[in-house]
Write a protein that holds these residues in place. Structure first.
Motif, PDB file in Angstrom:
ATOM      1  N   ARG A 241       0.492  -1.078  -0.011  1.00  0.00           N
ATOM      2  CA  ARG A 241      -0.281   0.163   0.229  1.00  0.00           C
ATOM      3  C   ARG A 241       1.148   1.389   0.048  1.00  0.00           C
ATOM      4  NH1 ARG A 241      -1.291  -2.362   5.161  1.00  0.00           N
ATOM      5  NH2 ARG A 241       0.010  -0.861   6.772  1.00  0.00           N
TER       6      ARG A 241
ATOM      7  N   ASP B 155       0.826   4.725   1.536  1.00  0.00           N
ATOM      8  CA  ASP B 155      -0.587   6.041   2.342  1.00  0.00           C
ATOM      9  C   ASP B 155       0.329   7.015   3.486  1.00  0.00           C
ATOM     10  OD1 ASP B 155       0.429   3.987   3.967  1.00  0.00           O
ATOM     11  OD2 ASP B 155      -1.767   3.680   4.361  1.00  0.00           O
ATOM     12  N   GLY B 156       0.464   7.753   3.776  1.00  0.00           N
ATOM     13  CA  GLY B 156       1.121   8.302   4.548  1.00  0.00           C
ATOM     14  C   GLY B 156       2.301   9.486   4.119  1.00  0.00           C
ATOM     15  N   ARG B 157       2.686   9.621   5.015  1.00  0.00           N
ATOM     16  CA  ARG B 157       4.151  10.813   4.763  1.00  0.00           C
ATOM     17  C   ARG B 157       5.499   9.542   4.798  1.00  0.00           C
ATOM     18  NH1 ARG B 157       2.791  15.604   7.867  1.00  0.00           N
ATOM     19  NH2 ARG B 157       1.376  17.001   6.409  1.00  0.00           N
TER      20      ARG B 157
ATOM     21  N   SER C 167       3.679  -0.645   4.948  1.00  0.00           N
ATOM     22  CA  SER C 167       2.677   0.964   4.385  1.00  0.00           C
ATOM     23  C   SER C 167       4.495   1.319   3.336  1.00  0.00           C
ATOM     24  CB  SER C 167       2.202   1.497   5.267  1.00  0.00           C
ATOM     25  OG  SER C 167       1.874   2.658   4.427  1.00  0.00           O
TER      26      SER C 167
ATOM     27  N   VAL D 107       4.443   8.021   0.405  1.00  0.00           N
ATOM     28  CA  VAL D 107       3.985   8.967  -1.112  1.00  0.00           C
ATOM     29  C   VAL D 107       5.319   9.109  -1.332  1.00  0.00           C
ATOM     30  CG1 VAL D 107       2.906  10.189  -2.251  1.00  0.00           C
ATOM     31  CG2 VAL D 107       1.671   8.913  -0.181  1.00  0.00           C
TER      32      VAL D 107
ATOM     33  N   TYR E 143      -5.281  -2.719  -1.393  1.00  0.00           N
ATOM     34  CA  TYR E 143      -5.766  -1.579  -0.260  1.00  0.00           C
ATOM     35  C   TYR E 143      -6.079  -0.657  -1.217  1.00  0.00           C
ATOM     36  CZ  TYR E 143      -3.776  -3.819   3.780  1.00  0.00           C
ATOM     37  OH  TYR E 143      -3.335  -4.447   4.587  1.00  0.00           O
TER      38      TYR E 143
ATOM     39  N   SER F 160      -5.783   2.361  -1.239  1.00  0.00           N
ATOM     40  CA  SER F 160      -4.527   3.471  -1.166  1.00  0.00           C
ATOM     41  C   SER F 160      -4.041   3.142  -2.506  1.00  0.00           C
ATOM     42  CB  SER F 160      -3.372   3.397  -0.247  1.00  0.00           C
ATOM     43  OG  SER F 160      -2.640   2.594   0.204  1.00  0.00           O
TER      44      SER F 160
ATOM     45  N   ASP G 135      -6.360   5.308  -4.991  1.00  0.00           N
ATOM     46  CA  ASP G 135      -6.531   6.344  -5.449  1.00  0.00           C
ATOM     47  C   ASP G 135      -4.946   6.832  -5.223  1.00  0.00           C
ATOM     48  OD1 ASP G 135      -5.775   6.461  -2.381  1.00  0.00           O
ATOM     49  OD2 ASP G 135      -8.150   6.208  -2.016  1.00  0.00           O
ATOM     50  N   THR G 136      -4.032   6.679  -4.500  1.00  0.00           N
ATOM     51  CA  THR G 136      -2.622   7.022  -4.897  1.00  0.00           C
ATOM     52  C   THR G 136      -1.499   7.070  -5.300  1.00  0.00           C
ATOM     53  OG1 THR G 136      -3.064   7.398  -1.984  1.00  0.00           O
ATOM     54  CG2 THR G 136      -0.692   7.631  -2.854  1.00  0.00           C
TER      55      THR G 136
ATOM     56  N   ARG H  62      -5.590   5.190  11.577  1.00  0.00           N
ATOM     57  CA  ARG H  62      -5.549   4.063  10.495  1.00  0.00           C
ATOM     58  C   ARG H  62      -6.316   2.993  10.270  1.00  0.00           C
ATOM     59  NH1 ARG H  62      -0.458   2.106  10.773  1.00  0.00           N
ATOM     60  NH2 ARG H  62      -1.131  -0.005  11.203  1.00  0.00           N
TER      61      ARG H  62
ATOM     62  N   ARG I 267      -6.929   4.547   7.038  1.00  0.00           N
ATOM     63  CA  ARG I 267      -5.507   3.576   6.292  1.00  0.00           C
ATOM     64  C   ARG I 267      -5.338   2.422   5.410  1.00  0.00           C
ATOM     65  NH1 ARG I 267      -0.482   5.499   9.231  1.00  0.00           N
ATOM     66  NH2 ARG I 267       0.826   4.446   7.431  1.00  0.00           N
TER      67      ARG I 267
END
Length: 275
Positions: free
Chosen positions: A35, A37-39, A45, A48, A93, A95, A98-99, A136, A139
Protein backbone atom coordinates in the motif's frame (compact mmCIF):
# COMPACT_ATOMS: atom_id res chain seq x y z
CA UNK A 1 17.07 -3.32 4.90
CA UNK A 2 19.54 -4.17 7.67
CA UNK A 3 22.93 -2.51 7.46
CA UNK A 4 24.84 -5.80 7.33
CA UNK A 5 22.68 -7.16 4.54
CA UNK A 6 23.09 -3.97 2.54
CA UNK A 7 26.86 -4.12 3.07
CA UNK A 8 27.00 -7.65 1.62
CA UNK A 9 24.87 -6.53 -1.32
CA UNK A 10 27.26 -3.63 -1.97
CA UNK A 11 30.16 -6.09 -2.17
CA UNK A 12 28.47 -8.62 -4.46
CA UNK A 13 26.78 -6.06 -6.71
CA UNK A 14 29.71 -5.55 -9.16
CA UNK A 15 29.98 -9.31 -9.67
CA UNK A 16 26.29 -9.73 -10.34
CA UNK A 17 26.21 -6.75 -12.70
CA UNK A 18 29.18 -8.12 -14.63
CA UNK A 19 27.50 -11.53 -15.02
CA UNK A 20 24.30 -9.92 -16.31
CA UNK A 21 26.31 -7.85 -18.81
CA UNK A 22 27.69 -11.06 -20.30
CA UNK A 23 24.27 -12.74 -20.60
CA UNK A 24 23.06 -13.36 -24.15
CA UNK A 25 19.37 -12.74 -23.33
CA UNK A 26 17.63 -10.25 -21.08
CA UNK A 27 15.72 -11.19 -17.92
CA UNK A 28 12.71 -9.76 -16.14
CA UNK A 29 12.75 -8.10 -12.72
CA UNK A 30 9.51 -8.06 -10.73
CA UNK A 31 9.10 -5.66 -7.82
CA UNK A 32 6.20 -5.17 -5.47
CA UNK A 33 4.56 -3.07 -2.77
CA UNK A 34 1.43 -3.46 -0.61
CA UNK A 35 0.00 0.00 0.00
CA UNK A 36 1.05 3.63 -0.47
CA UNK A 37 -0.24 5.94 2.23
CA UNK A 38 0.94 8.50 4.74
CA UNK A 39 4.24 10.30 4.94
CA UNK A 40 6.50 7.52 6.14
CA UNK A 41 7.15 3.89 5.31
CA UNK A 42 6.31 1.38 8.02
CA UNK A 43 5.94 -2.35 7.52
CA UNK A 44 3.50 -2.97 4.68
CA UNK A 45 2.97 0.75 4.16
CA UNK A 46 5.07 2.86 1.81
CA UNK A 47 5.11 6.62 2.22
CA UNK A 48 3.98 8.63 -0.78
CA UNK A 49 7.29 10.49 -1.03
CA UNK A 50 9.22 7.23 -0.72
CA UNK A 51 7.12 5.74 -3.50
CA UNK A 52 7.91 8.68 -5.77
CA UNK A 53 11.60 8.20 -4.97
CA UNK A 54 11.29 4.53 -5.88
CA UNK A 55 9.89 5.51 -9.27
CA UNK A 56 12.71 8.03 -9.69
CA UNK A 57 15.19 5.23 -8.95
CA UNK A 58 13.56 3.03 -11.59
CA UNK A 59 13.85 5.84 -14.12
CA UNK A 60 17.45 6.57 -13.14
CA UNK A 61 18.35 2.89 -13.58
CA UNK A 62 16.89 2.92 -17.07
CA UNK A 63 14.06 0.49 -16.31
CA UNK A 64 11.82 -0.49 -19.20
CA UNK A 65 8.51 -0.93 -17.34
CA UNK A 66 6.16 -3.33 -19.11
CA UNK A 67 2.67 -4.69 -18.36
CA UNK A 68 3.07 -7.95 -16.46
CA UNK A 69 1.42 -10.28 -18.97
CA UNK A 70 3.30 -8.77 -21.90
CA UNK A 71 6.56 -8.97 -19.96
CA UNK A 72 6.09 -12.67 -19.19
CA UNK A 73 5.13 -13.44 -22.79
CA UNK A 74 8.23 -11.64 -24.04
CA UNK A 75 10.36 -13.43 -21.46
CA UNK A 76 9.25 -16.78 -22.90
CA UNK A 77 9.77 -15.52 -26.47
CA UNK A 78 13.22 -14.10 -25.74
CA UNK A 79 12.24 -10.58 -26.87
CA UNK A 80 12.53 -8.63 -23.63
CA UNK A 81 14.31 -5.29 -23.77
CA UNK A 82 17.29 -4.68 -21.55
CA UNK A 83 16.37 -3.81 -17.93
CA UNK A 84 12.78 -5.02 -18.25
CA UNK A 85 10.71 -4.52 -15.09
CA UNK A 86 7.07 -5.13 -14.11
CA UNK A 87 5.42 -3.42 -11.13
CA UNK A 88 3.01 -5.18 -8.79
CA UNK A 89 0.94 -4.58 -5.64
CA UNK A 90 -0.57 -7.22 -3.35
CA UNK A 91 -3.82 -7.41 -1.38
CA UNK A 92 -6.10 -4.69 -2.75
CA UNK A 93 -5.80 -1.68 -0.45
CA UNK A 94 -7.75 1.45 -1.39
CA UNK A 95 -4.56 3.52 -1.22
CA UNK A 96 -3.20 1.63 -4.21
CA UNK A 97 -6.21 2.68 -6.31
CA UNK A 98 -6.54 6.25 -5.08
CA UNK A 99 -2.88 7.15 -4.50
CA UNK A 100 -0.35 4.82 -6.18
CA UNK A 101 -2.29 4.25 -9.41
CA UNK A 102 -2.74 7.98 -10.23
CA UNK A 103 0.98 8.57 -9.63
CA UNK A 104 1.85 5.72 -11.98
CA UNK A 105 -0.63 6.95 -14.59
CA UNK A 106 1.01 10.38 -14.51
CA UNK A 107 4.28 8.71 -15.44
CA UNK A 108 2.73 6.36 -17.99
CA UNK A 109 3.70 3.26 -16.01
CA UNK A 110 1.58 0.08 -15.99
CA UNK A 111 1.05 -2.07 -12.91
CA UNK A 112 -0.77 -5.18 -11.71
CA UNK A 113 -2.77 -5.27 -8.48
CA UNK A 114 -3.28 -8.74 -6.98
CA UNK A 115 -6.62 -8.65 -5.16
CA UNK A 116 -7.87 -10.83 -2.30
CA UNK A 117 -11.33 -11.45 -3.71
CA UNK A 118 -12.94 -11.67 -0.25
CA UNK A 119 -12.75 -7.87 -0.02
CA UNK A 120 -15.36 -7.67 -2.77
CA UNK A 121 -17.87 -8.68 -0.11
CA UNK A 122 -16.80 -5.83 2.16
CA UNK A 123 -14.44 -7.82 4.39
CA UNK A 124 -11.40 -6.22 6.03
CA UNK A 125 -8.08 -7.95 5.86
CA UNK A 126 -7.70 -10.38 8.76
CA UNK A 127 -4.28 -9.01 9.75
CA UNK A 128 -5.78 -5.51 10.12
CA UNK A 129 -8.89 -6.55 12.07
CA UNK A 130 -7.38 -5.70 15.47
CA UNK A 131 -6.73 -2.06 14.51
CA UNK A 132 -8.98 0.38 16.41
CA UNK A 133 -7.35 3.76 15.67
CA UNK A 134 -9.82 5.56 13.34
CA UNK A 135 -7.01 7.23 11.40
CA UNK A 136 -5.21 3.98 10.75
CA UNK A 137 -8.43 2.13 9.98
CA UNK A 138 -9.02 4.60 7.17
CA UNK A 139 -5.53 4.03 5.80
CA UNK A 140 -5.99 0.27 5.97
CA UNK A 141 -9.29 0.24 4.08
CA UNK A 142 -9.54 -2.28 1.23
CA UNK A 143 -10.70 -1.00 -2.12
CA UNK A 144 -14.35 -1.51 -2.96
CA UNK A 145 -15.56 -3.44 -5.98
CA UNK A 146 -16.64 -0.19 -7.63
CA UNK A 147 -13.20 1.37 -7.07
CA UNK A 148 -11.43 -1.64 -8.51
CA UNK A 149 -13.71 -1.72 -11.54
CA UNK A 150 -13.22 2.00 -12.20
CA UNK A 151 -9.43 1.66 -11.97
CA UNK A 152 -9.49 -1.38 -14.24
CA UNK A 153 -11.44 0.63 -16.81
CA UNK A 154 -8.60 3.18 -16.67
CA UNK A 155 -6.07 0.47 -17.49
CA UNK A 156 -5.14 -1.02 -14.12
CA UNK A 157 -4.37 -4.73 -14.51
CA UNK A 158 -5.89 -6.93 -11.80
CA UNK A 159 -4.84 -10.43 -10.82
CA UNK A 160 -5.82 -12.88 -8.11
CA UNK A 161 -4.43 -13.06 -4.59
CA UNK A 162 -6.80 -15.92 -3.63
CA UNK A 163 -10.11 -15.68 -1.78
CA UNK A 164 -8.92 -15.23 1.80
CA UNK A 165 -5.09 -14.92 1.73
CA UNK A 166 -4.26 -18.27 3.39
CA UNK A 167 -0.94 -20.08 3.60
CA UNK A 168 -1.50 -22.23 0.53
CA UNK A 169 0.95 -25.13 1.08
CA UNK A 170 -0.91 -26.32 4.19
CA UNK A 171 -4.37 -26.44 2.59
CA UNK A 172 -6.09 -29.67 1.59
CA UNK A 173 -6.73 -30.16 -2.11
CA UNK A 174 -10.38 -29.03 -2.05
CA UNK A 175 -9.67 -25.83 -0.12
CA UNK A 176 -6.67 -25.04 -2.29
CA UNK A 177 -8.83 -25.43 -5.38
CA UNK A 178 -11.49 -23.15 -3.85
CA UNK A 179 -8.94 -20.42 -3.10
CA UNK A 180 -7.58 -20.54 -6.65
CA UNK A 181 -10.73 -21.08 -8.68
CA UNK A 182 -13.29 -19.01 -6.79
CA UNK A 183 -11.02 -15.98 -6.53
CA UNK A 184 -10.45 -15.98 -10.27
CA UNK A 185 -14.18 -16.44 -10.95
CA UNK A 186 -15.19 -13.55 -8.66
CA UNK A 187 -12.70 -11.16 -10.22
CA UNK A 188 -13.67 -12.16 -13.74
CA UNK A 189 -17.32 -11.57 -12.96
CA UNK A 190 -16.48 -8.09 -11.67
CA UNK A 191 -14.14 -7.13 -14.49
CA UNK A 192 -15.83 -8.85 -17.42
CA UNK A 193 -12.53 -10.25 -18.66
CA UNK A 194 -10.15 -13.12 -18.03
CA UNK A 195 -7.85 -13.11 -15.00
CA UNK A 196 -4.73 -15.13 -15.75
CA UNK A 197 -2.26 -14.10 -13.03
CA UNK A 198 -2.03 -15.02 -9.34
CA UNK A 199 0.31 -13.96 -6.54
CA UNK A 200 0.71 -16.56 -3.81
CA UNK A 201 -0.10 -15.03 -0.39
CA UNK A 202 3.06 -14.43 1.65
CA UNK A 203 4.88 -16.13 -1.21
CA UNK A 204 3.83 -19.57 0.04
CA UNK A 205 4.06 -22.12 -2.75
CA UNK A 206 5.32 -25.58 -3.62
CA UNK A 207 4.90 -27.87 -6.66
CA UNK A 208 1.36 -28.83 -5.55
CA UNK A 209 0.32 -25.18 -5.24
CA UNK A 210 1.81 -24.43 -8.63
CA UNK A 211 -0.06 -27.37 -10.15
CA UNK A 212 -3.29 -26.08 -8.59
CA UNK A 213 -2.69 -22.67 -10.15
CA UNK A 214 -2.21 -24.28 -13.54
CA UNK A 215 -5.38 -26.36 -13.14
CA UNK A 216 -7.32 -23.21 -12.19
CA UNK A 217 -6.37 -21.59 -15.50
CA UNK A 218 -3.60 -19.22 -14.46
CA UNK A 219 -0.64 -18.68 -16.76
CA UNK A 220 1.40 -16.40 -14.46
CA UNK A 221 2.22 -17.10 -10.81
CA UNK A 222 4.23 -14.78 -8.55
CA UNK A 223 6.35 -15.76 -5.53
CA UNK A 224 8.56 -13.70 -3.22
CA UNK A 225 11.75 -15.57 -4.06
CA UNK A 226 14.15 -12.80 -5.01
CA UNK A 227 16.16 -12.72 -8.21
CA UNK A 228 16.07 -12.21 -11.96
CA UNK A 229 13.54 -14.14 -14.02
CA UNK A 230 15.13 -15.87 -17.00
CA UNK A 231 13.55 -18.18 -19.57
CA UNK A 232 14.48 -21.09 -17.28
CA UNK A 233 12.16 -19.89 -14.51
CA UNK A 234 8.70 -21.48 -14.54
CA UNK A 235 6.03 -18.87 -15.42
CA UNK A 236 3.91 -20.04 -12.46
CA UNK A 237 6.71 -19.51 -9.94
CA UNK A 238 8.24 -16.22 -11.02
CA UNK A 239 10.62 -14.40 -8.71
CA UNK A 240 9.80 -11.05 -7.15
CA UNK A 241 11.17 -8.71 -4.47
CA UNK A 242 9.23 -6.25 -2.35
CA UNK A 243 10.69 -2.75 -2.23
CA UNK A 244 12.17 -1.47 1.08
CA UNK A 245 11.80 2.21 1.92
CA UNK A 246 15.30 3.31 0.89
CA UNK A 247 15.74 3.74 -2.91
CA UNK A 248 19.31 2.48 -2.48
CA UNK A 249 17.86 -0.93 -1.68
CA UNK A 250 15.69 -0.81 -4.80
CA UNK A 251 18.81 -0.13 -6.87
CA UNK A 252 20.41 -3.22 -5.31
CA UNK A 253 17.27 -5.23 -6.15
CA UNK A 254 17.35 -4.05 -9.75
CA UNK A 255 21.02 -4.98 -10.08
CA UNK A 256 20.39 -8.37 -8.46
CA UNK A 257 22.62 -7.72 -5.47
CA UNK A 258 20.10 -9.23 -3.00
CA UNK A 259 19.81 -12.50 -4.91
CA UNK A 260 22.08 -14.12 -2.33
CA UNK A 261 19.07 -14.04 0.01
CA UNK A 262 17.01 -16.35 -2.22
CA UNK A 263 17.80 -19.54 -0.22
CA UNK A 264 16.16 -17.81 2.77
CA UNK A 265 13.21 -16.83 0.60
CA UNK A 266 12.81 -20.41 -0.62
CA UNK A 267 12.96 -21.76 2.93
CA UNK A 268 10.23 -19.36 4.01
CA UNK A 269 8.02 -20.11 1.01
CA UNK A 270 8.17 -23.84 1.73
CA UNK A 271 8.35 -23.88 5.52
CA UNK A 272 5.70 -21.42 6.63
CA UNK A 273 4.94 -17.72 6.98
CA UNK A 274 7.90 -15.66 8.24
CA UNK A 275 5.99 -14.61 11.32
Amino acid sequence: MKTGTRAVATVVRPVVVARRTLATTHGLTLVGWHRVDGRTSDGLSTGVDDFRRHLDALEGWGAQVLPLTEAVERLRAGTLPERAVALTFDDGYASVVDTAWPILRERGLPMTLFVVSGILEGHRFAWDAHEADPCRVGRLRPATADELLAAAQEGLDIGSHTVSHPWLPELDDATLRHEMVDSRAALEELLGREVRSVAYPTGGWDPRVRAAALAAGYTVGITVDRGLNTDRVHPLSLRRAFVPADPVDLRHILDGAYTFLRPLDRWRSRGGPPW
